[in-house]
Design a protein around this motif. Structure first.
Motif, PDB file in Angstrom:
ATOM      1  N   ARG A  82      -5.641   1.141  -5.618  1.00  0.00           N
ATOM      2  CA  ARG A  82      -4.751   1.719  -4.165  1.00  0.00           C
ATOM      3  C   ARG A  82      -6.391   1.649  -3.566  1.00  0.00           C
ATOM      4  O   ARG A  82      -6.662   1.399  -2.199  1.00  0.00           O
ATOM      5  CB  ARG A  82      -4.306   2.753  -4.119  1.00  0.00           C
ATOM      6  N   CYS A  88      -7.433  -0.547  -0.136  1.00  0.00           N
ATOM      7  CA  CYS A  88      -7.939  -0.072   0.955  1.00  0.00           C
ATOM      8  C   CYS A  88      -9.241  -0.893   1.299  1.00  0.00           C
ATOM      9  O   CYS A  88      -9.568  -0.835   2.125  1.00  0.00           O
ATOM     10  CB  CYS A  88      -7.839   1.595   0.914  1.00  0.00           C
ATOM     11  N   LEU A  93       2.114   2.567  -3.555  1.00  0.00           N
ATOM     12  CA  LEU A  93       1.312   2.229  -4.182  1.00  0.00           C
ATOM     13  C   LEU A  93       1.295   3.932  -3.998  1.00  0.00           C
ATOM     14  O   LEU A  93       0.681   4.320  -5.494  1.00  0.00           O
ATOM     15  CB  LEU A  93      -0.434   1.896  -3.951  1.00  0.00           C
ATOM     16  N   ASP A  94       0.816   4.505  -2.811  1.00  0.00           N
ATOM     17  CA  ASP A  94       1.057   5.415  -2.441  1.00  0.00           C
ATOM     18  C   ASP A  94       2.127   6.628  -3.475  1.00  0.00           C
ATOM     19  O   ASP A  94       2.082   7.650  -4.040  1.00  0.00           O
ATOM     20  CB  ASP A  94       1.070   6.239  -0.606  1.00  0.00           C
ATOM     21  N   SER A 100      -4.283   4.356  -8.958  1.00  0.00           N
ATOM     22  CA  SER A 100      -5.514   4.787  -7.844  1.00  0.00           C
ATOM     23  C   SER A 100      -7.241   4.890  -7.599  1.00  0.00           C
ATOM     24  O   SER A 100      -7.763   3.355  -6.343  1.00  0.00           O
ATOM     25  CB  SER A 100      -6.436   6.569  -8.393  1.00  0.00           C
ATOM     26  N   LEU A 155       0.977  -1.287  -0.117  1.00  0.00           N
ATOM     27  CA  LEU A 155       0.050   0.075  -0.141  1.00  0.00           C
ATOM     28  C   LEU A 155       1.162   1.389   0.009  1.00  0.00           C
ATOM     29  O   LEU A 155       0.581   2.149  -0.652  1.00  0.00           O
ATOM     30  CB  LEU A 155      -1.196   0.099   1.267  1.00  0.00           C
TER      31      LEU A 155
END
Length: 181
Positions: free
Chosen positions: A111, A115, A88-89, A108, A85
């Motif tokens: 992600r 989440c 990905l950010d 996006s 994660l």
């Protein structure tokens, strides 16, 4: 010969009688016997009550441990997935100008899906920015002097997001905090 055969049998019978020991318990009266047995019964009942309580406590502890195992069993997997994660950010933050919007949108959406899957398993983000520093939830990486805009002991910036698994800290948020000096 019949007299001789009977005599050894009589001698054996006399030897088989138990001798009365002078130190043996004296015979108890009926009331003393009832009192003694009543005490032993009360002691046995108390012991059974303690053992029953131990069994109930053991069952309760087993149920609690089993529930915790089910509830927090995915902790190791979650710890291995959180860096994904984070990556990905970083990918979203590092996308250069001119990159096809579909690539950014794909990252996006991936992600967001990731989440949502984590939240479905009870993993939530620790909200840290602007919050008072809590050493149970935050790991201070560095400090800045306090100002009018940022009072002392408040999280100014989040360097790496922290996560909770139900009510337990999975990973503390790595933060910048204003100093209390």
């Amino acid at each position: 010969m019949s007299d001789e055969a009977e005599r050894p049998a009589e001698a054996d019978a006399e030897e088989a009688e138990p001798e009365v020991d002078a130190e043996a318990e004296p015979e108890l009266t009926l009331e003393e016997l009832v009192e003694k047995l009543t005490g032993e019964l009360a002691q046995a009942r108390a012991e059974l009550t303690y053992r029953d309580a131990d069994i109930v406590n053991l069952r309760r502890r087993h149920t609690q441990e089993r529930g915790d195992l089910i509830k927090f069993g995915g902790r190791a997997l979650a710890n291995r997935l959180l860096p994904v994660l984070d990556n990905l950010d970083r990918a979203l933050e590092a996308t250069p100008e001119g990159v096809d919007d579909s690539v950014v949108q794909g990252i996006s959406l991936t992600r967001q899906s990731f989440c949502a899957a984590l939240e479905a398993e009870g993993i939530t983000v620790i909200e840290a920015a602007g919050q008072p520093f809590d050493p149970n939830l935050h790991e201070a990486i560095t400090t800045l002097p306090s100002s009018d805009e940022h009072p002392a002991g408040v999280v100014v910036d989040v360097l790496e997001a922290g996560y909770m698994l139900h009510e337990r800290v999975l990973r503390p948020a790595r933060v910048v905090v204003t100093s209390t000096d």
